[in-house]
Design a protein around this motif. Structure first.
Motif, PDB file in Angstrom:
ATOM      1  N   CYS A   1     -48.836  -0.978   5.771  1.00 50.81           N
ATOM      2  CA  CYS A   1     -47.677  -0.672   6.600  1.00 50.81           C
ATOM      3  C   CYS A   1     -46.991   0.581   6.075  1.00 50.81           C
ATOM      4  O   CYS A   1     -46.671   1.506   6.822  1.00 50.81           O
TER       5      CYS A   1
ATOM      6  N   VAL B   1     -51.637  -3.132  11.666  1.00 57.57           N
ATOM      7  CA  VAL B   1     -50.305  -2.852  11.120  1.00 57.57           C
ATOM      8  C   VAL B   1     -50.185  -1.380  10.740  1.00 57.57           C
ATOM      9  O   VAL B   1     -49.193  -0.713  11.025  1.00 57.57           O
TER      10      VAL B   1
ATOM     11  N   SER C   1     -44.226  -6.997  10.978  1.00 59.24           N
ATOM     12  CA  SER C   1     -44.468  -5.711  10.308  1.00 59.24           C
ATOM     13  C   SER C   1     -43.701  -4.583  10.994  1.00 59.24           C
ATOM     14  O   SER C   1     -43.338  -3.599  10.357  1.00 59.24           O
TER      15      SER C   1
ATOM     16  N   GLY D   1     -41.680  -2.182   8.789  1.00 57.17           N
ATOM     17  CA  GLY D   1     -42.025  -0.761   8.887  1.00 57.17           C
ATOM     18  C   GLY D   1     -40.820   0.083   9.242  1.00 57.17           C
ATOM     19  O   GLY D   1     -40.596   1.150   8.665  1.00 57.17           O
TER      20      GLY D   1
END
Lengths: 153, 499, 333
Positions: B23, B62, B361, B365
């Motif tokens: 990520c 991801v 995620s 992120g």
């Protein structure tokens, strides 16, 4: 008599372009009908619309004072020239040489004279571009002159 | 699985060190690549694809998703600092972000863009979690007539953003629409306005158009007289938005997020439409609309929130229907297929770890992006302290390379020179390049959907009023036009009253 | 992969190439015994990450090991793959090749005005890589339960049944027209720009049907939103094993078939020894499950074959699609 030359000429150019598109599309592409519009339907209508809008921009400008902004010829020529040089050079000269030449050409109209800073800039940009695109992104871009493409190819 | 259990489950997936690492790699690469003019998420993701074959599908998805939304943060940087938008969405950000930067408020503009991007993303995630399946169903209910009506609303709303004479704004939209017709006509296969060039069969290159109209034109105009002293060093305190700035940002960010969340979930150009709509909306509700275009922070916050929210909800059709909404989503879908994961209606049940892991995620992120980008603001702003004569040759080379890298085409680079020349003249005559770009992007969508709607309805235009969605958009467009006319009449009356 | 193994491939390859050169082309080509002397470039007419690009990279990775030289994939997207073929022809240096979908070799000559090359004389076939059938999809609530039902539905009101394609002259469009003329029905063509749009439109009930790549339809089939009525390959396809073959059904001729394919090509005039060598290597690569399985996941069935077989296929498809284009063009004017 004061005129807004930018709007006058801008409007007239757009009107001419619109007329050109409308006529070209009307002649070359099938117009179709509402039920099955042909390839000419949109360009013809849009071209005519642009012609009208161009005139609407130009006509009031005839009797109105404008704020002139002159064309910066040396800057425009150097920058556009550098891009053209890049376009033609990339395939034949590779990334490194093309970048160096384009930077030299583009930096020509900058107001500070002298060659030292230009060469330094040229080296810095070339190194940066080589690092980012050649080493970092590993794009399939020719880095150096392609001998086969210089001559016959 | 309900939303809460799903999120908890997703947290377990997304917090694995390996997933976190990918990520981070994704969002860092996304930001950096987004900053490079012309190189967008598309190029970055295709470069990373080969790597994804060697990691788990969760990690791959991801990471690629991180590049996708991370590049939106980066794209804002080059549009605000240098007026180099690589996408129509960033072109909207440049409308007010760049004037802010020229007034020495680059720090505030970047800050506003980062914070509203973050808020937009988080609200987008909330919408994705709560409404994904509903939005997915809505997307399949959108027919050709509905899309055409929606694009028309986008154009009507956006035509007001130029601020100048209406005829000049409309002329730019129409010029953009005409440029959009260049290339192979989908319906007939006829080559339109290509004048025999194979290179133009797929139309004018969007990146070349954006770079030529904005970046190149701006550089030419700025070289002369730019060699005076650079702005003083800015401290972090000076970069922070003032209390007034923060107050002005709140509502635009929320409204932008709502617009972006909805339109992003529709396959197509939801992101572009929502950015322009958000800008037009902020300009309309503002007390002093004349501030827009010369550095209004609302004009940065709203569209940035909108395009980041849209970047999140753009995953709705991909994840819930297995239908990629744009070419980048198609790339990601392809990456999953290689791994034997079939995204689609069954994915939520068959591979919950993919769905919920990805959703969580997004949150991680975006948090990483915010933490990463806020300190970077100082570095970006100090870039502006370089004398312009050092900066602009590099900008030109990066523009050329960005365009070249899209499909390895020298033709596209030469096109930049030509578009740049036209763009420079348009800028001198004060025509709005953003509207040209919008017309160019929406034009083909309006045309294909309108023609398709007419084919399907056998030429009956009533379809625009019979379909509820289309009718809604048409009514909204009509209301907007009336509102504009009323506003013009009112201000004219006020002017004559004060005289 | 270890060095020993790599040099083994190189040496074996070199010997094979030498032998082939000596027997096939005589002394004039002896210098090419060392081929490849540098990196090999494979042009793809589609963007990185697209299906034809991924397919190419699955082939070029093992190919590089076998040739002992790097194989660089060069994406030159545009004009439905035509720009890729044009780029390959410009770089005719013994190390530049291309992969392409069927269009630029079979239909582009008819659909692209002033095409700068003639597939029959300017392109040398090397090897077929993989084929993909198309499937006919309808909404799961459609009254057509099978192909016969679909044909009845279309015949009930000629020109009323709509089908989506990915554009005029696309494989999906031409296949649908081929089907329509073989089944003796008339349908209304609604062009779209991507399979994603076509599927959405069928699922939403806006249009009735569409021919599409199986991979575009399968997720919706699993979800119960679409039904597949038939597949255009001559035998049941591994890509969509449960879907019945169209040929011979509902009044279609027994030899009805339409396949999309991907092939490896060289510029005409390339040393036959090099073509032979590449063909051998590619056919061996296509035996490896590490290559065929991902291909299948993407909807492509590996199809090893000789350069001559590829040439025959190009010729047959050119004639078949040419006939369809003639009919469609006649109907449009």
């Amino acid at each position: 008599m004061q005129r807004d030359h930018h709007d006058l000429w801008g409007g007239l150019t757009l009107a001419a372009a619109g007329l050109g598109v409308a006529v070209w599309s009307g002649v070359h592409y099938d117009f179709g009908a509402l039920r099955a519009m042909g390839p000419g339907f949109f360009p013809t209508i849009l071209g005519a619309l642009l012609a009208v809008l161009g005139l609407l921009v130009a006509i009031p400008a005839w009797t109105r004072a404008g704020v002139p902004s002159p064309i910066h010829w040396p800057e425009a020529l150097a920058v556009l020239g550098a891009i053209v040089l890049f376009g033609f050079g990339m395939h034949r000269l590779g990334l490194v040489l093309t970048t160096a030449l384009a930077v030299l050409l583009a930096s020509w109209p900058a107001e500070r004279p002298g060659w030292v800073w230009r060469l330094a800039l040229c080296a810095a940009v070339t190194a940066l571009v080589w690092l980012v695109f050649g080493v970092g992104l590993k794009m399939s871009i020719p880095l150096w002159p392609q001998l086969s493409r210089l001559g016959i190819g | 699985m309900g939303a809460w259990e799903g999120l908890l489950y997703g947290l377990g997936v997304a917090l694995q060190p390996e997933i976190m690492l990918y990520c981070l790699i994704g969002v860092v690469l996304g930001t950096l690549i987004g900053v490079l003019p012309g190189i967008g998420a598309m190029a970055a993701i295709s470069l990373l694809l080969p790597i994804t074959y060697y990691i788990t599908p969760e990690a791959a998805l991801v990471m690629l998703a991180g590049v996708y939304y991370g590049s939106q943060y980066g794209g804002a940087v080059s549009s605000i600092l240098l007026r180099l938008p690589g996408t129509p969405q960033s072109a909207v950000t440049a409308l007010d972000g760049y004037p802010m930067a020229r007034q020495g408020r680059a720090g505030q503009a970047l800050f506003a863009s980062m914070v509203s991007s973050f808020v937009g993303s988080i609200l987008g995630i909330v919408v994705l979690v709560l409404l994904a399946s509903w939005l997915g169903r809505v997307a399949t209910q959108f027919g050709a007539a509905d899309y055409a009506a929606m694009m028309i609303l986008g154009l009507v709303a956006a035509s007001t953003i130029g601020g100048g004479a209406p005829a000049k704004s409309f002329a730019m939209v129409v010029l953009g629409l005409i440029l959009g017709t260049v290339g192979t006509d989908v319906n007939s296969g006829v080559q339109r306005l290509t004048f025999g060039s194979t290179q133009l069969m797929d139309g004018v290159n969007l990146v070349a158009l954006a770079m030529g109209l904005f970046g190149v034109a701006e550089v030419i105009g700025n070289i002369r007289g730019s060699d005076h002293g650079s702005p003083d060093k800015v401290t972090f305190a000076q970069m922070k938005p003032t209390r007034d700035d923060s107050r002005r940002m709140v509502m635009p960010t929320l409204r932008g997020s709502a617009l972006g969340s909805f339109f992003g979930s529709l396959p197509g150009t939801g992101s572009t439409i929502s950015s322009f709509l958000s800008y037009a909306m902020e300009r309309r509700v503002a007390r002093q609309p004349e501030r827009f275009g010369s550095g209004a922070i609302e004009g940065v916050a709203g569209p940035e929130a909108a395009n980041n929210a849209a970047a999140i909800t753009a995953f709705v059709p991909t994840l819930t229907l297995g239908i990629p909404g744009d070419p980048i989503m198609a790339l990601m879908l392809g990456a999953l297929v290689i791994h034997g994961v079939q995204p689609g209606p069954m994915m939520l049940e068959a591979r919950p770890e993919m769905f919920w892991g990805l959703v969580v995620s997004f949150g991680i992120g975006n948090l990483l992006l915010l933490i990463l980008n806020l300190p970077l603001i100082g570095i970006w702003v100090s870039l502006l302290r370089l004398p312009f004569r050092w900066l602009y040759p590099a900008i030109i080379v990066f523009v050329c390379l960005g365009v070249y890298s899209v499909r390895g085409s020298s033709f596209d680079v030469l096109a930049v020179a030509m578009i740049g020349a036209v763009g420079y003249l348009l800028a001198l005559a004060r025509f709005s390049p953003a509207l040209l770009l919008l017309g160019f992007v929406l034009g083909p969508l309006i045309e294909t959907n309108l023609r398709r709607a007419m084919l399907i309805s056998r030429g009956d235009p009533m379809v625009f009023l019979e379909r509820p969605i289309a009718a809604g958009f048409i009514l909204a467009s009509a209301a907007l036009i009336l509102w504009s006319v009323w506003g013009a009449v009112r201000s004219a009356r006020r002017r004559s009253a004060t005289r | 992969m270890g060095n020993a193994e790599m040099s083994h491939f190189t040496r074996r390859g070199a010997i094979a190439a030498f032998a082939a050169a000596a027997t096939l082309a005589g002394a004039a080509y002896a210098q090419d015994a060392d081929w490849p002397t540098g990196p090999v470039r494979v042009v793809v007419g589609f963007p990185a990450g697209s299906s034809p690009d991924t397919l190419t990279r699955l082939i070029t990775e093992p190919l590089a090991k076998r040739l002992g030289q790097p194989v660089v994939v060069d994406n030159k997207p545009g004009a439905g793959g035509v720009i890729g073929v044009q780029t390959m022809l410009m770089g005719n240096d013994g190390h530049t090749f291309a992969t392409t979908i069927n269009g630029p070799l079979t239909t582009s000559q008819r659909l692209v005005p002033n095409l700068s090359y003639d597939p029959a004389t300017d392109v040398a076939p090397v090897a077929l890589i993989a084929t993909s059938p198309l499937v006919l999809a309808v909404n799961a609530e459609s009254p057509a339960q099978d192909l016969a039902g679909f044909v009845d539905l279309a015949k009930a009101e000629p020109g009323a049944l709509t089908y989506g394609s990915v554009g005029q002259g696309s494989g999906a469009h031409l296949t649908a027209e081929l089907f329509a003329s073989a089944a003796g029905v008339e349908m209304l063509h609604i062009p779209f720009t991507s399979y994603a749009e076509v599927t959405t439109s069928i699922v939403g009930g806006e249009i009735d049907s569409g021919f599409m790549a199986p991979s575009a339809a399968l997720p919706q089939v699993q979800a119960g939103a679409l039904r597949l009525l038939g597949v255009t390959s001559p035998e049941p396809s591994a890509v969509a094993p449960d879907v019945p073959v169209m040929a011979g059904q509902a009044g279609l001729p027994a030899d009805f078939q339409a396949e999309l394919w991907n092939a490896f090509i060289a510029p005409a005039g390339t040393d036959p020894a090099i073509i032979e060598r590449l063909n051998t290597e590619i056919n061996e690569i296509l035996q490896d499950p590490a290559v065929t399985e991902p291909l299948l996941a993407m909807g492509w069935q590996a199809q090893p074959g000789t350069p001559e077989e590829l040439a025959t296929r190009i010729e047959a498809d050119t004639a078949m699609w040419g006939g369809v284009i003639d009919r469609v063009g006649a109907a449009a004017n």
